[in-house]
Design a protein around this motif. Sequence first.
Motif, PDB file in Angstrom:
ATOM      1  N   SER A 663      34.495  34.132  21.240  1.00 33.19           N
ATOM      2  CA  SER A 663      34.382  35.592  21.190  1.00 33.19           C
ATOM      3  C   SER A 663      35.490  36.268  21.983  1.00 33.19           C
ATOM      4  CB  SER A 663      33.016  36.034  21.736  1.00 33.19           C
ATOM      5  OG  SER A 663      32.912  35.743  23.132  1.00 33.19           O
ATOM      6  N   TYR A 664      36.106  35.517  22.917  1.00 33.82           N
ATOM      7  CA  TYR A 664      37.227  36.050  23.698  1.00 33.82           C
ATOM      8  C   TYR A 664      38.579  35.674  23.077  1.00 33.82           C
ATOM      9  CZ  TYR A 664      34.185  37.484  27.523  1.00 33.82           C
ATOM     10  OH  TYR A 664      33.228  38.107  28.281  1.00 33.82           O
ATOM     11  N   GLY A 665      38.560  35.187  21.853  1.00 34.77           N
ATOM     12  CA  GLY A 665      39.802  34.886  21.142  1.00 34.77           C
ATOM     13  C   GLY A 665      40.346  33.491  21.349  1.00 34.77           C
ATOM     14  N   LEU A 666      39.540  32.576  21.888  1.00 32.47           N
ATOM     15  CA  LEU A 666      39.998  31.207  22.135  1.00 32.47           C
ATOM     16  C   LEU A 666      39.427  30.217  21.123  1.00 32.47           C
ATOM     17  CD1 LEU A 666      39.748  31.108  26.042  1.00 32.47           C
ATOM     18  CD2 LEU A 666      41.771  31.520  24.621  1.00 32.47           C
ATOM     19  N   GLY A 667      39.087  30.717  19.971  1.00 32.30           N
ATOM     20  CA  GLY A 667      38.514  29.841  18.948  1.00 32.30           C
ATOM     21  C   GLY A 667      39.470  28.744  18.513  1.00 32.30           C
ATOM     22  N   SER A 668      40.785  28.987  18.644  1.00 26.39           N
ATOM     23  CA  SER A 668      41.762  27.968  18.240  1.00 26.39           C
ATOM     24  C   SER A 668      41.685  26.722  19.115  1.00 26.39           C
ATOM     25  CB  SER A 668      43.169  28.549  18.301  1.00 26.39           C
ATOM     26  OG  SER A 668      43.467  29.004  19.618  1.00 26.39           O
ATOM     27  N   ASP A 669      41.042  26.844  20.298  1.00 26.00           N
ATOM     28  CA  ASP A 669      40.883  25.674  21.160  1.00 26.00           C
ATOM     29  C   ASP A 669      39.665  24.847  20.783  1.00 26.00           C
ATOM     30  OD1 ASP A 669      43.088  26.431  22.569  1.00 26.00           O
ATOM     31  OD2 ASP A 669      41.974  27.408  24.197  1.00 26.00           O
ATOM     32  N   TYR A 670      38.712  25.457  20.084  1.00 27.48           N
ATOM     33  CA  TYR A 670      37.421  24.796  19.858  1.00 27.48           C
ATOM     34  C   TYR A 670      37.104  24.506  18.388  1.00 27.48           C
ATOM     35  CZ  TYR A 670      36.367  25.946  24.727  1.00 27.48           C
ATOM     36  OH  TYR A 670      36.395  26.040  26.095  1.00 27.48           O
ATOM     37  N   LEU A 671      37.651  25.282  17.462  1.00 24.73           N
ATOM     38  CA  LEU A 671      37.147  25.220  16.093  1.00 24.73           C
ATOM     39  C   LEU A 671      38.069  24.606  15.032  1.00 24.73           C
ATOM     40  CD1 LEU A 671      35.406  28.711  15.925  1.00 24.73           C
ATOM     41  CD2 LEU A 671      34.368  26.477  16.376  1.00 24.73           C
ATOM     42  N   PRO A 672      39.352  24.360  15.283  1.00 25.14           N
ATOM     43  CA  PRO A 672      40.225  23.876  14.195  1.00 25.14           C
ATOM     44  C   PRO A 672      39.727  22.596  13.522  1.00 25.14           C
ATOM     45  CG  PRO A 672      41.551  24.551  16.055  1.00 25.14           C
ATOM     46  CD  PRO A 672      40.133  24.590  16.524  1.00 25.14           C
ATOM     47  N   VAL A 673      39.308  21.600  14.304  1.00 27.43           N
ATOM     48  CA  VAL A 673      38.866  20.333  13.719  1.00 27.43           C
ATOM     49  C   VAL A 673      37.583  20.536  12.931  1.00 27.43           C
ATOM     50  CG1 VAL A 673      38.134  17.971  14.214  1.00 27.43           C
ATOM     51  CG2 VAL A 673      39.969  19.015  15.566  1.00 27.43           C
ATOM     52  N   PHE A 674      36.680  21.325  13.483  1.00 32.59           N
ATOM     53  CA  PHE A 674      35.409  21.572  12.801  1.00 32.59           C
ATOM     54  C   PHE A 674      35.651  22.276  11.471  1.00 32.59           C
ATOM     55  CE2 PHE A 674      31.241  24.026  12.648  1.00 32.59           C
ATOM     56  CZ  PHE A 674      30.525  22.934  12.169  1.00 32.59           C
ATOM     57  N   MET A 675      36.605  23.192  11.449  1.00 32.14           N
ATOM     58  CA  MET A 675      36.907  23.884  10.203  1.00 32.14           C
ATOM     59  C   MET A 675      37.510  22.922   9.173  1.00 32.14           C
ATOM     60  SD  MET A 675      38.199  27.700  11.371  1.00 32.14           S
ATOM     61  CE  MET A 675      39.507  27.139  12.460  1.00 32.14           C
ATOM     62  N   LYS A 676      38.292  21.945   9.640  1.00 30.48           N
ATOM     63  CA  LYS A 676      38.815  20.935   8.710  1.00 30.48           C
ATOM     64  C   LYS A 676      37.682  20.116   8.115  1.00 30.48           C
ATOM     65  CE  LYS A 676      43.415  20.252  10.748  1.00 30.48           C
ATOM     66  NZ  LYS A 676      44.316  19.278  11.411  1.00 30.48           N
ATOM     67  N   VAL A 677      36.712  19.792   8.948  1.00 33.84           N
ATOM     68  CA  VAL A 677      35.560  19.022   8.453  1.00 33.84           C
ATOM     69  C   VAL A 677      34.797  19.830   7.419  1.00 33.84           C
ATOM     70  CG1 VAL A 677      33.349  17.979   9.106  1.00 33.84           C
ATOM     71  CG2 VAL A 677      35.376  17.665  10.571  1.00 33.84           C
ATOM     72  N   LEU A 678      34.647  21.124   7.684  1.00 32.36           N
ATOM     73  CA  LEU A 678      33.902  21.998   6.764  1.00 32.36           C
ATOM     74  C   LEU A 678      34.722  22.380   5.541  1.00 32.36           C
ATOM     75  CD1 LEU A 678      32.272  24.428   9.375  1.00 32.36           C
ATOM     76  CD2 LEU A 678      31.187  22.493   8.207  1.00 32.36           C
ATOM     77  N   LYS A 679      36.048  22.029   5.574  1.00 34.45           N
ATOM     78  CA  LYS A 679      36.956  22.417   4.489  1.00 34.45           C
ATOM     79  C   LYS A 679      36.982  23.945   4.311  1.00 34.45           C
ATOM     80  CE  LYS A 679      37.718  18.080   3.371  1.00 34.45           C
ATOM     81  NZ  LYS A 679      36.885  17.430   4.406  1.00 34.45           N
ATOM     82  N   ASN A 680      36.930  24.651   5.465  1.00 34.64           N
ATOM     83  CA  ASN A 680      36.909  26.112   5.447  1.00 34.64           C
ATOM     84  C   ASN A 680      37.646  26.592   6.689  1.00 34.64           C
ATOM     85  OD1 ASN A 680      36.011  28.932   5.814  1.00 34.64           O
ATOM     86  ND2 ASN A 680      34.629  28.486   4.109  1.00 34.64           N
ATOM     87  N   SER A 681      38.553  27.505   6.520  1.00 36.75           N
ATOM     88  CA  SER A 681      39.379  27.958   7.637  1.00 36.75           C
ATOM     89  C   SER A 681      38.890  29.255   8.258  1.00 36.75           C
ATOM     90  CB  SER A 681      40.834  28.131   7.176  1.00 36.75           C
ATOM     91  OG  SER A 681      40.896  29.062   6.107  1.00 36.75           O
ATOM     92  N   ASP A 682      37.690  29.627   7.978  1.00 40.06           N
ATOM     93  CA  ASP A 682      37.127  30.880   8.494  1.00 40.06           C
ATOM     94  C   ASP A 682      36.334  30.586   9.763  1.00 40.06           C
ATOM     95  OD1 ASP A 682      36.168  33.350   8.968  1.00 40.06           O
ATOM     96  OD2 ASP A 682      34.984  33.505   7.125  1.00 40.06           O
ATOM     97  N   GLU A 683      36.716  31.204  10.898  1.00 35.22           N
ATOM     98  CA  GLU A 683      36.001  30.975  12.155  1.00 35.22           C
ATOM     99  C   GLU A 683      34.560  31.459  12.070  1.00 35.22           C
ATOM    100  OE1 GLU A 683      37.794  32.490  15.661  1.00 35.22           O
ATOM    101  OE2 GLU A 683      39.543  31.127  15.585  1.00 35.22           O
TER     102      GLU A 683
END
Length: 719
Positions: A663-683
């Motif tokens: 929520s503070y804009g640091l999603g790039s540290d936590y979510l990139p791999v998870f989004m690859k697993v989900l095959k979706n690039s939307d945070e």
Amino acid sequence: MARKASSSLNPPLFNNGSGSEFIQSGRNLAIVPSPRDSSLAIFPINNANPTLLKPNYPKVAPIYFASEYNPPSGERRTFLTDTSIIWAALQNLLKTSEKKDFDIQNTDAILSGIRKLAIDYINFCKECWVYASQAITRSDPLQFNGDHYRKLYTCFSLFTVLYLPDTGFDNAPVGEELMDWLNTHYIEPATEEGDHLSSLERPWEDEIYWSYLTRTTLRGLSKASSFFLETLTRHPSHHLPRLSQQLIPLLTNHPRLQQFHTERDFAIASRRWRDKVKVLRIELDRVPEDVRDDGFDNWWDRFSDLVGILEGREEVVKRLCKELGADWKEVAVAWGVFIDPRLRRQDLPEVVLQVLDDIPADLTDLENCIISSLFLGKPVQALAVAAKLDIWLAAHLADLVEAIELIDRDPDDSGVSIRQRYVIAYAEYLHSDPGLWRLTVNYLYSCGDMGTRMADEILMRVPLRIQSIANEGERTQIRNGQLAGIIKEISATCFENNREEIRRAILRIAAQTFLKERDYGLAVSYCTSAEDWQGIGRVVDCVLDEYTRRGPEKFSHQVANIAPSLHALRAESAPALNGVYIYRLIFAVRLAEYHQRKSKGELQDAAVDVIAIFKDEIAPKSWWAVVLYDSIELLQTNEHMLFTSAEAGMLLHKLEEIFTLTSYGLGSDYLPVFMKVLKNSDEKYALQRLQIVRLALAKYFARCGVIGAGGKYGSGLRR
């Protein structure tokens, strides 16, 4: 350039004399060296401007391959590999002497060792000469004929006689040793001549009788000389039978240095023997001139020549050698036996110069040039000619010549010494056969900085043949730290020559090859051997990519072979500076083990793995969401409570950190791999999926409260 190169191409690229036309067509020749051996690839190329091309030459042309040397094969390959063992022993001996700071010239044990190895070379040359001279049917033609190996045998033998004498004989008369060498390598007179004469009732009437007897006398062959002198007892002359009987004991009792304990005793015996020869000369001179001819030949002149040889008369020896068709070698050797029996090695060059003035050497014969240079005490000149005859001979003679300090060890303006120049040239010859890379680099590593750099480049280009390691047993051994096949040999070579950087570079290449084949276990193993921690990091990245691209099942299968390498790394206590790469590897292995246990229904152990991943802080933050999402099944199971309330709280804490910092804009540290697993690039979508984890944790806490999971210690229940 094109005209010159094309003349050796077969079939020709263009007709003779058409080089200018070829160039005017807009083409030229390119030459590219092979990275594996010393060959060249020659092929036509287009000029930069395509408008210059003319259609009278084909657009597609063959590639021609050329090499300065024909790669060794058959008997030659065996000869090179066998003699390399002697060479290696010599290098070890010289290194030992250097470490102990021995003066080779004044250390009998070292000189004896060098002489023994030189004799080993001689014996190998002899064996190959005998083998190549056999008149047998061979499946493969000989690369070098028997006469070539005879020349090597002859030249190496002479070098040993002149420059590597037995201990204590370096200042002794050399004539007898040279006579043995001459009789061994240049057999005269022919055996057939002796057989022919021995079959005759009156051999002295044959035209070759006296020349045969003269030759055996010059060669010190007293038994043959005595045998045919004995036949003169049947000669009709009243004087010759008596004189021949006086000559026989002089020949058979000719003093030999080996028969005496001291040179003084030898000198005294030689003087007394000469006195007896003088007596025979007096008897011979008393023979009346009118009975000196038997109707077939002037036997007196012939007999007088024999006595003249024993008297050591220089003019007689030279004249007889010329009449017999012998060359300067026979005169020089006879000089040390008859003319000056106390002739020493250091005095030999002066005598040989005098002989060569009367009987010049054949300068078109390489063998003769090498031998004359050795007789004259010119080893540098001998090496230069030996290189033209056979680079093997030049390289191995240069080794010995430098070892006994006959040539300078210091490099010249080109950066290499005399010895190194010939050994490097020999290594380049070996490099014409890529299969002889072990010999090639060993020779090069003995040649200073230049040789070392050349050897490094060759090692870097040795085909590793990793694809041929198909046996799972071999692969298992590699994972357990045992290198296999070519890589093992390369590593041993690097270790022997202190080339650790090259060894690691080659192992990194091997690791990259396995990485391309997705054999991650072996890739990690080779990275570990190379201490390539960044390489391990790259392997881990590829392994974790397997999870995001192909799912947990395929990922677990790929990681299964990495575990042994991980255990080895932990046992070796890798440096703390490289801990980040090792921790990433630990995480990949732990994540794979977690999914394996979960797939087998071992949920309790799987839960322990999840907690350990977070508690030991081995999971990168970018993977927290994936691990939490994968734990939903463990939180929702109805059979057992797999986590304590404290452990569930830790999972919730990690989850909340993801939501909060995203929520503070640091999603790039936590979510990139998870989004690859989900095959979706939307945070937002990724966070929505993580809400399922939050819901599962809420229900889990509710269940803990219902059954009093807090317990006595407030840590929940785990069955």
